[in-house]
Enzyme design. Structure first.
Site: not given
Length: 305
Positions: A40, A70, A94, A148-149, A166
């Site tokens: 990204q 949040h 973040d 990787d999730a 998220d």
């Protein structure tokens, strides 16, 4: 041929400069940070509304109202659990969700799973960005994993009291797989018996079919789904879904110092007016990616107008 090769070489050598010029025209506010990873393009701007984060040109948060998003994402699950000790965040590089999680003294360890290191490094080492998350990513309680999730869920054995999911919206099949019944079945295995997961789930007003597709998909793997929504001015009405093996209960108390949620207003998030009420929806599977198709159709109408 020589002229073409020369032009291509010049474009290659000046790619960063060309990208910077293009971004200066694309974003309304001044760019204060930008970097790229294999996954990204990360851009942070600063203007009258404060700092804003963009991933591949899509707004992820605005400093002016990110606390609404949040707080809504994290606290209904964390506070309802009572005393969560082990917490995982999937996405959220973040650090904003981690910031909210660390408001609970019971938390002994946290795992932040982010695909690539560019985001977590930026929001850890860059003072401007670390200030936004309160230096949460520097906490000794936190372990950052860049992988990787899907693989992380498949390969690990640890269970968690709360898992915060998220991810970006399902704009393509690569992200859409993270909203499938296969993914939620893996998520279920990593939840403790009394644990809660929460999933950010696009807008139930703009993308009503897509929102309820996620709810239906979570329910299809045997989890109890409790949908809710919150108004975030930068995004409009935004949706979330709590998932668990035990029924969710309304918490009696929330951490002090919150700017948006209170025990009195929290129940309002679970009330859906008629224009966001449940509609029939298919289960999102790896074989059909129904969510990506409905998401493109519903958000495409907004873009078209």
């Amino acid at each position: 041929c020589v002229l073409v090769l020369g032009a291509l070489l010049a474009g290659f050598l000046g790619a960063d400069h060309i990208t910077t010029l293009a971004e200066d025209k694309f974003y309304q506010d001044r760019i204060v940070f930008s970097t790229a990873s294999p996954y990204q393009r990360i851009v942070v701007t600063q203007g009258k509304a404060g700092h804003r984060l963009f991933l591949n040109g899509n707004l992820q948060f605005s400093e002016r109202d990110e606390y609404r998003y949040h707080e809504a994402l994290v606290h209904p699950a964390m506070a309802a659990h009572g005393a969560p000790k082990r917490v995982a965040v999937l996405g959220g590089g973040d650090g904003m969700a981690v910031r909210e999680i660390l408001k609970y003294p019971s938390v002994e360890s946290g795992t932040l799973r982010e695909l690539g290191p560019a985001m977590t490094q930026a929001f850890t080492a860059t003072p401007l960005l670390a200030r936004l998350n309160g230096a949460a990513l520097q906490s000794p309680k936190l372990h950052i994993v860049n992988t990787d999730a899907f693989q992380w869920l498949q390969q690990g054995q640890d269970t968690f009291d709360v898992i915060v999911v998220d991810f970006p919206d399902p704009t393509n099949f690569s992200i859409g797989k993270l909203y499938t019944n296969s993914f939620y079945a893996l998520l279920d295995k990593r939840l403790s018996a009394s644990g809660y997961a929460v999933v950010q789930t696009t807008s139930p007003l703009v993308a009503r079919q897509s929102f309820w597709t996620v709810v239906t998909t979570i329910e299809s793997v045997g989890l109890t789904a409790r949908p809710y929504h919150a108004h975030v001015p930068s995004f409009g009405e935004w949706g979330f879904v709590l998932a668990s093996r035990r029924p969710w209960r309304m918490p009696d108390a929330l951490p002090e110092g919150l700017q948006f949620l209170s025990p009195q207003t929290l129940p309002l998030l679970f009330d859906f007016p008629l224009d966001m009420a449940r509609v029939p929806a298919d289960v999102n599977r790896l074989s059909n990616q129904a969510l990506v198709h409905s998401y493109e159709r519903e958000w495409g109408r907004v873009v078209a107008h």
